[in-house]
Structure formats: structure tokens, C-alpha cells
Write an enzyme that holds these catalytic residues in place. Sequence first.
Site, PDB file in Angstrom:
ATOM      1  N   SER A   1       5.455 -18.352  28.922  1.00  0.00           N
ATOM      2  CA  SER A   1       4.214 -18.322  28.152  1.00  0.00           C
ATOM      3  C   SER A   1       4.491 -17.995  26.690  1.00  0.00           C
ATOM      4  O   SER A   1       3.936 -18.636  25.783  1.00  0.00           O
ATOM      5  CB  SER A   1       3.253 -17.278  28.737  1.00  0.00           C
ATOM      6  OG  SER A   1       2.828 -17.643  30.031  1.00  0.00           O
TER       7      SER A   1
ATOM      8  N   ARG B   1       1.863 -10.715  22.582  1.00  0.00           N
ATOM      9  CA  ARG B   1       1.275 -10.210  23.830  1.00  0.00           C
ATOM     10  C   ARG B   1      -0.249 -10.277  23.767  1.00  0.00           C
ATOM     11  O   ARG B   1      -0.906 -10.531  24.783  1.00  0.00           O
ATOM     12  CB  ARG B   1       1.761  -8.790  24.105  1.00  0.00           C
ATOM     13  CG  ARG B   1       1.527  -8.374  25.548  1.00  0.00           C
ATOM     14  CD  ARG B   1       2.512  -7.337  26.009  1.00  0.00           C
ATOM     15  NE  ARG B   1       2.425  -7.201  27.458  1.00  0.00           N
ATOM     16  CZ  ARG B   1       3.450  -7.192  28.278  1.00  0.00           C
ATOM     17  NH1 ARG B   1       4.666  -7.334  27.817  1.00  0.00           N
ATOM     18  NH2 ARG B   1       3.290  -7.055  29.572  1.00  0.00           N
TER      19      ARG B   1
ATOM     20  N   HIS C   1      -1.128 -13.875  24.368  1.00  0.00           N
ATOM     21  CA  HIS C   1      -0.906 -14.165  25.789  1.00  0.00           C
ATOM     22  C   HIS C   1      -2.038 -13.615  26.646  1.00  0.00           C
ATOM     23  O   HIS C   1      -2.507 -14.277  27.579  1.00  0.00           O
ATOM     24  CB  HIS C   1       0.426 -13.553  26.231  1.00  0.00           C
ATOM     25  CG  HIS C   1       0.681 -13.648  27.696  1.00  0.00           C
ATOM     26  ND1 HIS C   1       0.435 -12.592  28.554  1.00  0.00           N
ATOM     27  CD2 HIS C   1       1.148 -14.657  28.473  1.00  0.00           C
ATOM     28  CE1 HIS C   1       0.745 -12.945  29.780  1.00  0.00           C
ATOM     29  NE2 HIS C   1       1.176 -14.191  29.771  1.00  0.00           N
TER      30      HIS C   1
END
Length: 229
Positions: free
Chosen positions: A23, A50, A53
Site C-alpha cells: 500500500s 500512514r 493509508h
Amino acid sequence: MSNAETAAFRGVPSLDHPIFCESLRLIRQLPGTAAALAPLSPLQQDVLLRLIHSSGDPGLAADLVCPATACEAGLAALAAGAPILTDTAMAAAAVAPMARRTFANQVRSVLDWAPAAAPEGSTRTAAGMAAALAALRPGLVLIGSAPTALEVLLELVASKAVPAPALVIGMPVGFVGVAQSKRHLAESGLVHMRLEGSKGGAGLVAAACNALLRSAWLQAASAPPPLIS
């Protein structure tokens, strides 16, 4: 060799699932992401990646205020084992597994101290924040839902009733009191990161904290072993 590669070489268990790694690779390839990442330090990049994501929203890059000094302060506090205080049980549940796998930081929600009913003119979360800060000295405070809890934190620190945490991750979500509380955080002088506008949430504050925990753990794992005299 990167911190992650060095840690793996030394036999430190990976903190990242292969799907998560894939990802991040895909996120880095998105139009505009490379430009957003370019001026950032590796630690700032970890936080932003992050967050993207966890939200599925590359546009968060434009709303994130995440100074390198704030990232470093949070990383140092986490590596020292500082407690983590959240405004929701959801955020605490999302951070606790990473904390257990890294520095075993205590993770608590202000709801552990909240009254059964909201005080008149306030919220359970705000009351819980005041009680939690009287009982616990958190290194990091995560606000992903309740602007009232963020306001209580700012008021208590400003009055010197409680010490300032090493880092505040201020990302309350929504439209009532959110923009005002973020503005107050920006003006407070506290070390913090925040998302401008109405964006935020428990998942995002947890993602930012987990990024710092992960980076701190990999940094510790890749550090040269101490010399034995």
C-alpha cells in the site's frame, strides 16, 4: 541500509504486513504524492504516508501540519515509554497493539475517568480529560473526536495546572467546535501536529501515533550496539 532493513537483518520481527508495505508503495506512486513527500524528513514522511493509508485520502497532505520537531519530540517520548492518552476507546484500541509490540507504553482513554453522565454544559470526554490529567502524566495526548477534550487540555496546561505533554496530536473531526479548537491548539505554543479543517478521527490520530511508535522502534533496533569495556 534502511532502519527497517537493518532491524530485519538483526532478527527483529517486522512491524509491517506485506499488504501495508505494498500500500505504501502504491501511495508513493500517486500523482502529487512525491511532491508532497519531497520536502519532508523521513519521520514526517512516515506520518503522512500512514495517514494517507488509513484515510484513503491523498489530499490530507495539504491539511497536515506536522513539524519535524514535533515528530522528534513524540518519537523520543514514546521510546522512553511515556504513557499515551486518547480521547476515545477506539483510538486507544488502535494504538495498543503497536505499543505492546514496541515499547509497552501504557495506553489509556479519558473515558476510563469519565462520569456516567455528561456534566451540565460539558461532555463526558471533557470531564474525563480533566480527571485523567490529574491522575496520569501522558507523554502523548491524542484527540481524534472531541474538541471539548482538546479545549480542556489547553486550558489546564495554560493555567499550569498540569504539565504540557511532549506531543499533542490534535485531529478532532467534524464541524461543531472543531475549527475553533484546532485554532486554539495552533496558538497554544504546545508541541503538536494537527489536520486543518474538519478532517480527523480516531483512526487518524492512531495512525500518526503508530507511525511514530514504528519509527522509534526501528530506530532503536538499528542503533549500534553499546560498546563493552
